[in-house]
Design a protein around this motif. Structure first.
Motif, PDB file in Angstrom:
ATOM      1  N   ALA A  98       0.835  -1.208   0.000  1.00  0.00           N
ATOM      2  CA  ALA A  98       0.000   0.000   0.000  1.00  0.00           C
ATOM      3  C   ALA A  98       0.865   1.252   0.000  1.00  0.00           C
ATOM      4  O   ALA A  98       0.599   2.216  -0.746  1.00  0.00           O
ATOM      5  CB  ALA A  98      -0.924  -0.007   1.215  1.00  0.00           C
ATOM      6  N   THR A  99       1.911   1.268   0.824  1.00  0.00           N
ATOM      7  CA  THR A  99       2.796   2.436   0.900  1.00  0.00           C
ATOM      8  C   THR A  99       3.521   2.656  -0.416  1.00  0.00           C
ATOM      9  O   THR A  99       3.609   3.785  -0.914  1.00  0.00           O
ATOM     10  CB  THR A  99       3.806   2.248   2.040  1.00  0.00           C
ATOM     11  OG1 THR A  99       3.109   2.033   3.267  1.00  0.00           O
ATOM     12  CG2 THR A  99       4.690   3.481   2.177  1.00  0.00           C
ATOM     13  N   ILE A 135       3.678  12.558   4.221  1.00  0.00           N
ATOM     14  CA  ILE A 135       4.183  12.740   5.590  1.00  0.00           C
ATOM     15  C   ILE A 135       3.581  11.694   6.525  1.00  0.00           C
ATOM     16  O   ILE A 135       4.275  11.094   7.362  1.00  0.00           O
ATOM     17  CB  ILE A 135       3.872  14.161   6.084  1.00  0.00           C
ATOM     18  CG1 ILE A 135       4.659  15.185   5.264  1.00  0.00           C
ATOM     19  CG2 ILE A 135       4.193  14.303   7.567  1.00  0.00           C
ATOM     20  CD1 ILE A 135       4.289  16.622   5.550  1.00  0.00           C
ATOM     21  N   ILE A 136       2.280  11.447   6.376  1.00  0.00           N
ATOM     22  CA  ILE A 136       1.616  10.462   7.233  1.00  0.00           C
ATOM     23  C   ILE A 136       2.148   9.061   6.970  1.00  0.00           C
ATOM     24  O   ILE A 136       2.369   8.272   7.907  1.00  0.00           O
ATOM     25  CB  ILE A 136       0.090  10.516   7.019  1.00  0.00           C
ATOM     26  CG1 ILE A 136      -0.467  11.858   7.506  1.00  0.00           C
ATOM     27  CG2 ILE A 136      -0.604   9.378   7.755  1.00  0.00           C
ATOM     28  CD1 ILE A 136      -1.948  12.035   7.245  1.00  0.00           C
ATOM     29  N   ALA A 141      -4.134   8.518   6.046  1.00  0.00           N
ATOM     30  CA  ALA A 141      -3.407   8.667   4.786  1.00  0.00           C
ATOM     31  C   ALA A 141      -4.310   8.339   3.600  1.00  0.00           C
ATOM     32  O   ALA A 141      -4.282   9.030   2.570  1.00  0.00           O
ATOM     33  CB  ALA A 141      -2.177   7.759   4.788  1.00  0.00           C
ATOM     34  N   ALA A 142      -5.118   7.285   3.740  1.00  0.00           N
ATOM     35  CA  ALA A 142      -6.052   6.936   2.669  1.00  0.00           C
ATOM     36  C   ALA A 142      -7.074   8.045   2.449  1.00  0.00           C
ATOM     37  O   ALA A 142      -7.477   8.308   1.305  1.00  0.00           O
ATOM     38  CB  ALA A 142      -6.760   5.621   3.006  1.00  0.00           C
ATOM     39  N   VAL A 198      -5.040   3.514  -2.311  1.00  0.00           N
ATOM     40  CA  VAL A 198      -6.038   3.909  -1.308  1.00  0.00           C
ATOM     41  C   VAL A 198      -6.770   2.677  -0.779  1.00  0.00           C
ATOM     42  O   VAL A 198      -6.988   2.521   0.432  1.00  0.00           O
ATOM     43  CB  VAL A 198      -7.042   4.916  -1.918  1.00  0.00           C
ATOM     44  CG1 VAL A 198      -8.241   5.105  -0.999  1.00  0.00           C
ATOM     45  CG2 VAL A 198      -6.365   6.253  -2.159  1.00  0.00           C
ATOM     46  N   THR A 199      -7.151   1.771  -1.679  1.00  0.00           N
ATOM     47  CA  THR A 199      -7.849   0.552  -1.263  1.00  0.00           C
ATOM     48  C   THR A 199      -6.988  -0.287  -0.337  1.00  0.00           C
ATOM     49  O   THR A 199      -7.446  -0.765   0.715  1.00  0.00           O
ATOM     50  CB  THR A 199      -8.246  -0.274  -2.496  1.00  0.00           C
ATOM     51  OG1 THR A 199      -9.062   0.527  -3.360  1.00  0.00           O
ATOM     52  CG2 THR A 199      -9.016  -1.514  -2.087  1.00  0.00           C
TER      53      THR A 199
END
Length: 321
Positions: A33-34, A173-174, A204-205, A293-294
Protein backbone atom coordinates in the motif's frame (compact mmCIF):
# COMPACT_ATOMS: atom_id res chain seq x y z
CA UNK A 1 7.21 -38.49 28.71
CA UNK A 2 9.53 -37.30 25.93
CA UNK A 3 6.86 -37.79 23.29
CA UNK A 4 4.31 -35.75 25.22
CA UNK A 5 6.89 -33.01 25.77
CA UNK A 6 7.58 -32.78 22.03
CA UNK A 7 3.87 -32.66 21.28
CA UNK A 8 3.49 -29.83 23.78
CA UNK A 9 6.24 -27.82 22.11
CA UNK A 10 4.72 -28.36 18.69
CA UNK A 11 1.33 -27.33 19.99
CA UNK A 12 2.84 -24.14 21.44
CA UNK A 13 4.48 -23.27 18.15
CA UNK A 14 1.34 -24.14 16.29
CA UNK A 15 -0.65 -21.77 18.53
CA UNK A 16 1.64 -18.86 17.71
CA UNK A 17 1.94 -19.54 14.00
CA UNK A 18 -1.39 -17.95 12.87
CA UNK A 19 -0.58 -14.78 14.80
CA UNK A 20 2.88 -14.56 13.26
CA UNK A 21 1.43 -15.13 9.80
CA UNK A 22 -1.12 -12.39 10.47
CA UNK A 23 1.68 -10.01 11.42
CA UNK A 24 3.69 -10.88 8.30
CA UNK A 25 0.59 -10.49 6.13
CA UNK A 26 -0.09 -7.08 7.69
CA UNK A 27 3.48 -5.94 7.07
CA UNK A 28 3.38 -7.21 3.48
CA UNK A 29 0.07 -5.52 2.67
CA UNK A 30 1.25 -2.32 4.35
CA UNK A 31 4.45 -2.30 2.28
CA UNK A 32 2.46 -2.76 -0.94
CA UNK A 33 0.00 0.00 0.00
CA UNK A 34 2.80 2.44 0.90
CA UNK A 35 4.76 1.69 -2.26
CA UNK A 36 1.73 2.04 -4.53
CA UNK A 37 0.56 5.30 -2.98
CA UNK A 38 4.03 6.87 -2.94
CA UNK A 39 4.65 5.79 -6.55
CA UNK A 40 1.31 7.25 -7.64
CA UNK A 41 1.99 10.59 -5.98
CA UNK A 42 5.57 10.93 -7.20
CA UNK A 43 4.99 9.91 -10.83
CA UNK A 44 3.59 12.27 -13.47
CA UNK A 45 1.18 10.10 -15.43
CA UNK A 46 -2.07 10.97 -13.67
CA UNK A 47 -3.51 12.30 -16.92
CA UNK A 48 -2.67 12.63 -20.59
CA UNK A 49 -3.54 15.58 -22.81
CA UNK A 50 -3.97 14.98 -26.52
CA UNK A 51 -5.63 16.75 -29.44
CA UNK A 52 -8.38 15.47 -31.72
CA UNK A 53 -7.11 16.35 -35.19
CA UNK A 54 -10.53 15.68 -36.77
CA UNK A 55 -12.10 18.19 -34.37
CA UNK A 56 -9.40 20.71 -35.21
CA UNK A 57 -10.24 20.38 -38.90
CA UNK A 58 -13.87 21.14 -38.05
CA UNK A 59 -12.88 24.25 -36.09
CA UNK A 60 -10.60 25.71 -38.78
CA UNK A 61 -13.38 27.26 -40.97
CA UNK A 62 -14.92 29.11 -38.02
CA UNK A 63 -11.51 30.23 -36.82
CA UNK A 64 -10.66 31.56 -40.28
CA UNK A 65 -13.65 33.91 -40.08
CA UNK A 66 -12.33 35.55 -36.93
CA UNK A 67 -12.25 39.34 -37.20
CA UNK A 68 -8.53 39.99 -37.60
CA UNK A 69 -6.86 42.58 -39.78
CA UNK A 70 -7.35 42.16 -43.52
CA UNK A 71 -3.68 41.46 -44.08
CA UNK A 72 -3.59 38.65 -41.50
CA UNK A 73 -4.48 35.01 -41.95
CA UNK A 74 -4.55 31.87 -39.78
CA UNK A 75 -2.56 28.84 -40.83
CA UNK A 76 -2.91 25.34 -39.33
CA UNK A 77 -0.17 22.76 -39.91
CA UNK A 78 0.50 19.34 -38.43
CA UNK A 79 3.89 17.82 -37.65
CA UNK A 80 5.14 14.37 -36.66
CA UNK A 81 2.18 12.64 -38.33
CA UNK A 82 -0.46 14.85 -36.69
CA UNK A 83 1.18 14.37 -33.28
CA UNK A 84 1.81 18.12 -32.89
CA UNK A 85 -0.31 20.92 -34.41
CA UNK A 86 0.86 24.47 -35.06
CA UNK A 87 -1.69 27.31 -35.18
CA UNK A 88 0.01 30.33 -36.73
CA UNK A 89 -0.97 33.88 -37.57
CA UNK A 90 0.93 35.45 -40.46
CA UNK A 91 0.63 38.25 -42.96
CA UNK A 92 -0.88 37.38 -46.31
CA UNK A 93 2.17 38.20 -48.39
CA UNK A 94 4.75 36.75 -46.02
CA UNK A 95 5.91 33.15 -45.84
CA UNK A 96 6.85 32.85 -42.17
CA UNK A 97 4.33 33.53 -39.36
CA UNK A 98 5.13 36.16 -36.78
CA UNK A 99 3.32 34.38 -33.94
CA UNK A 100 2.05 30.87 -33.34
CA UNK A 101 1.23 28.28 -30.72
CA UNK A 102 1.90 24.56 -30.67
CA UNK A 103 -0.78 22.11 -29.55
CA UNK A 104 1.26 19.46 -27.76
CA UNK A 105 0.48 16.06 -26.29
CA UNK A 106 1.32 16.16 -22.59
CA UNK A 107 1.31 14.02 -19.48
CA UNK A 108 0.88 15.42 -16.01
CA UNK A 109 1.18 14.61 -12.33
CA UNK A 110 -0.19 16.36 -9.28
CA UNK A 111 2.01 19.45 -9.58
CA UNK A 112 3.62 19.29 -13.02
CA UNK A 113 2.58 18.96 -16.65
CA UNK A 114 5.23 17.79 -19.11
CA UNK A 115 5.34 17.66 -22.91
CA UNK A 116 5.30 14.11 -24.27
CA UNK A 117 8.15 14.78 -26.68
CA UNK A 118 11.49 13.11 -27.16
CA UNK A 119 14.69 15.08 -27.64
CA UNK A 120 14.68 14.20 -31.32
CA UNK A 121 11.11 15.45 -31.73
CA UNK A 122 11.97 18.69 -29.95
CA UNK A 123 14.91 19.26 -32.29
CA UNK A 124 12.65 18.77 -35.31
CA UNK A 125 10.05 21.19 -33.92
CA UNK A 126 12.73 23.79 -33.20
CA UNK A 127 13.06 24.24 -36.95
CA UNK A 128 9.48 25.51 -37.19
CA UNK A 129 9.53 27.87 -34.21
CA UNK A 130 9.14 25.70 -31.14
CA UNK A 131 11.39 27.22 -28.50
CA UNK A 132 10.39 25.89 -25.08
CA UNK A 133 13.53 24.94 -23.18
CA UNK A 134 11.72 23.57 -20.12
CA UNK A 135 9.73 20.42 -20.90
CA UNK A 136 7.54 20.70 -17.80
CA UNK A 137 5.20 23.40 -16.51
CA UNK A 138 4.56 23.82 -12.80
CA UNK A 139 0.94 24.02 -11.73
CA UNK A 140 1.91 26.76 -9.29
CA UNK A 141 3.43 29.52 -11.47
CA UNK A 142 3.80 33.03 -10.02
CA UNK A 143 0.93 34.22 -12.19
CA UNK A 144 -1.61 32.44 -10.03
CA UNK A 145 -0.40 33.68 -6.67
CA UNK A 146 -2.97 35.58 -4.61
CA UNK A 147 -3.20 39.27 -5.41
CA UNK A 148 -5.33 42.16 -4.26
CA UNK A 149 -7.20 42.36 -7.56
CA UNK A 150 -10.25 40.05 -7.66
CA UNK A 151 -10.01 39.53 -11.40
CA UNK A 152 -6.42 38.29 -11.06
CA UNK A 153 -7.13 35.71 -8.39
CA UNK A 154 -6.89 32.05 -9.47
CA UNK A 155 -10.12 30.37 -10.47
CA UNK A 156 -11.59 27.40 -8.60
CA UNK A 157 -9.63 24.95 -10.74
CA UNK A 158 -6.26 26.31 -9.64
CA UNK A 159 -7.39 26.63 -6.03
CA UNK A 160 -8.45 22.99 -6.04
CA UNK A 161 -5.16 22.07 -7.73
CA UNK A 162 -3.29 23.74 -4.86
CA UNK A 163 -5.46 21.83 -2.38
CA UNK A 164 -4.70 18.52 -4.09
CA UNK A 165 -0.97 19.23 -3.84
CA UNK A 166 -1.34 19.96 -0.12
CA UNK A 167 -3.31 16.74 0.44
CA UNK A 168 -0.70 14.71 -1.44
CA UNK A 169 2.15 16.14 0.65
CA UNK A 170 0.24 15.47 3.89
CA UNK A 171 -0.37 11.91 2.70
CA UNK A 172 3.37 11.35 2.14
CA UNK A 173 4.18 12.74 5.59
CA UNK A 174 1.62 10.46 7.23
CA UNK A 175 2.91 7.40 5.39
CA UNK A 176 6.47 8.10 6.53
CA UNK A 177 5.36 8.65 10.13
CA UNK A 178 3.20 5.51 10.08
CA UNK A 179 6.17 3.36 9.11
CA UNK A 180 8.16 4.61 12.10
CA UNK A 181 5.30 4.29 14.58
CA UNK A 182 4.37 0.82 13.29
CA UNK A 183 7.93 -0.49 13.54
CA UNK A 184 8.21 0.87 17.10
CA UNK A 185 4.89 -0.69 18.09
CA UNK A 186 5.76 -4.17 16.78
CA UNK A 187 9.34 -4.32 18.04
CA UNK A 188 8.57 -2.87 21.50
CA UNK A 189 5.14 -4.53 21.79
CA UNK A 190 3.42 -1.17 22.21
CA UNK A 191 -0.23 -1.91 21.55
CA UNK A 192 -1.21 1.76 21.52
CA UNK A 193 1.42 2.50 18.84
CA UNK A 194 0.09 -0.35 16.67
CA UNK A 195 -3.45 0.99 17.05
CA UNK A 196 -2.28 4.50 16.15
CA UNK A 197 -0.58 3.08 13.04
CA UNK A 198 -3.93 1.70 11.88
CA UNK A 199 -5.58 5.08 12.39
CA UNK A 200 -2.75 6.86 10.59
CA UNK A 201 -3.06 4.61 7.53
CA UNK A 202 -6.77 5.32 7.44
CA UNK A 203 -5.94 9.02 7.61
CA UNK A 204 -3.41 8.67 4.79
CA UNK A 205 -6.05 6.94 2.67
CA UNK A 206 -8.45 9.80 3.40
CA UNK A 207 -6.03 12.49 2.21
CA UNK A 208 -5.13 10.40 -0.85
CA UNK A 209 -8.85 10.06 -1.59
CA UNK A 210 -9.18 13.86 -1.45
CA UNK A 211 -6.36 14.19 -3.98
CA UNK A 212 -7.84 11.62 -6.35
CA UNK A 213 -11.31 13.17 -6.14
CA UNK A 214 -10.00 16.68 -6.79
CA UNK A 215 -8.05 15.54 -9.85
CA UNK A 216 -11.13 13.72 -11.16
CA UNK A 217 -13.48 16.70 -10.80
CA UNK A 218 -10.82 19.07 -12.12
CA UNK A 219 -11.01 17.53 -15.59
CA UNK A 220 -14.75 16.96 -15.40
CA UNK A 221 -15.08 20.70 -14.82
CA UNK A 222 -12.92 21.40 -17.87
CA UNK A 223 -15.35 19.48 -20.07
CA UNK A 224 -18.37 21.46 -18.88
CA UNK A 225 -17.13 24.99 -18.37
CA UNK A 226 -16.84 25.69 -22.09
CA UNK A 227 -15.47 29.16 -22.71
CA UNK A 228 -14.16 29.89 -19.22
CA UNK A 229 -10.62 29.50 -20.56
CA UNK A 230 -11.32 32.44 -22.84
CA UNK A 231 -12.50 34.46 -19.87
CA UNK A 232 -9.26 33.67 -18.09
CA UNK A 233 -6.98 34.63 -20.93
CA UNK A 234 -8.94 37.81 -21.62
CA UNK A 235 -8.82 39.14 -18.07
CA UNK A 236 -5.21 38.47 -17.04
CA UNK A 237 -2.62 41.15 -17.67
CA UNK A 238 0.94 40.12 -18.31
CA UNK A 239 3.72 41.99 -16.47
CA UNK A 240 6.32 43.62 -18.65
CA UNK A 241 9.69 41.99 -19.12
CA UNK A 242 8.50 38.43 -18.55
CA UNK A 243 9.41 35.57 -20.89
CA UNK A 244 6.66 33.72 -22.71
CA UNK A 245 7.75 30.32 -21.41
CA UNK A 246 7.14 31.44 -17.84
CA UNK A 247 3.46 31.95 -18.64
CA UNK A 248 3.03 29.00 -20.96
CA UNK A 249 0.15 27.60 -18.95
CA UNK A 250 -1.96 30.76 -19.26
CA UNK A 251 -3.00 29.58 -22.71
CA UNK A 252 -4.22 26.27 -21.34
CA UNK A 253 -2.79 22.80 -20.85
CA UNK A 254 -1.08 21.50 -23.96
CA UNK A 255 -0.73 24.93 -25.63
CA UNK A 256 2.79 26.27 -26.00
CA UNK A 257 3.37 29.82 -27.34
CA UNK A 258 6.11 30.30 -29.91
CA UNK A 259 6.80 33.83 -28.63
CA UNK A 260 5.39 36.46 -26.31
CA UNK A 261 3.28 37.98 -29.09
CA UNK A 262 1.03 34.91 -28.84
CA UNK A 263 0.00 36.05 -25.35
CA UNK A 264 -1.39 39.39 -26.51
CA UNK A 265 -5.14 39.98 -26.19
CA UNK A 266 -5.62 40.15 -29.96
CA UNK A 267 -4.39 36.60 -30.56
CA UNK A 268 -5.32 34.68 -27.41
CA UNK A 269 -8.98 34.22 -28.50
CA UNK A 270 -7.69 32.67 -31.73
CA UNK A 271 -5.99 29.87 -29.82
CA UNK A 272 -8.99 29.48 -27.52
CA UNK A 273 -11.12 28.48 -30.53
CA UNK A 274 -9.23 25.17 -30.60
CA UNK A 275 -9.58 24.29 -26.91
CA UNK A 276 -12.67 22.06 -27.52
CA UNK A 277 -10.40 19.73 -29.51
CA UNK A 278 -8.38 18.95 -26.40
CA UNK A 279 -8.85 15.43 -25.00
CA UNK A 280 -8.07 14.38 -21.43
CA UNK A 281 -7.51 10.72 -20.58
CA UNK A 282 -6.66 9.04 -17.29
CA UNK A 283 -3.07 7.82 -16.85
CA UNK A 284 -1.77 4.77 -15.04
CA UNK A 285 -0.64 6.78 -12.01
CA UNK A 286 -4.26 7.59 -11.16
CA UNK A 287 -5.20 3.90 -11.29
CA UNK A 288 -2.19 3.16 -9.10
CA UNK A 289 -3.44 5.77 -6.64
CA UNK A 290 -6.90 4.19 -6.39
CA UNK A 291 -5.26 0.83 -5.77
CA UNK A 292 -3.05 2.35 -3.09
CA UNK A 293 -6.04 3.91 -1.31
CA UNK A 294 -7.85 0.55 -1.26
CA UNK A 295 -4.81 -1.24 0.14
CA UNK A 296 -4.30 1.51 2.74
CA UNK A 297 -7.83 1.00 4.05
CA UNK A 298 -7.28 -2.76 4.23
CA UNK A 299 -3.91 -2.25 5.94
CA UNK A 300 -5.58 0.06 8.47
CA UNK A 301 -8.10 -2.65 9.35
CA UNK A 302 -5.31 -5.22 9.74
CA UNK A 303 -3.29 -2.95 12.04
CA UNK A 304 -6.31 -2.37 14.26
CA UNK A 305 -6.97 -6.12 14.42
CA UNK A 306 -3.27 -6.67 15.11
CA UNK A 307 -3.50 -4.41 18.17
CA UNK A 308 -6.35 -6.60 19.48
CA UNK A 309 -4.31 -9.76 18.89
CA UNK A 310 -1.21 -8.33 20.57
CA UNK A 311 -3.24 -7.57 23.67
CA UNK A 312 -3.42 -11.31 24.39
CA UNK A 313 -0.51 -12.75 22.38
CA UNK A 314 3.04 -11.29 22.54
CA UNK A 315 3.79 -11.67 18.84
CA UNK A 316 6.97 -9.61 18.93
CA UNK A 317 8.35 -11.75 21.76
CA UNK A 318 7.88 -14.93 19.73
CA UNK A 319 9.60 -13.34 16.73
CA UNK A 320 12.62 -12.19 18.71
CA UNK A 321 12.93 -15.48 20.63
Amino acid sequence: MESSSNNGNQGGCGGLQPNVLFLLGTLGLTSCATAMLCAAIMTDHWEHVSWNYTKIQEIIPNSMRRNLSKDLMIEVEDYLDEYVIRIAVKKVYEKDPFTAVFLLPMHGGIWTLCASLTEEQVQLLNRVGYNQTEPCVNYLPPLFQRTEEPEQRPDWQHRMQNLSISCALVCLIILGSSALVGAFGVLKHQISAVLVTGVMYLLAATFALFTLTIIHFKRQGNKSRGSSSRNLIDCVELPLGVSASRYQQILGDGVSPANKIALEHLYRPVWADYYPARVYTIGWSLDLGWGGVTLCVLASVLWILLSKIMRYNPISTSLLA
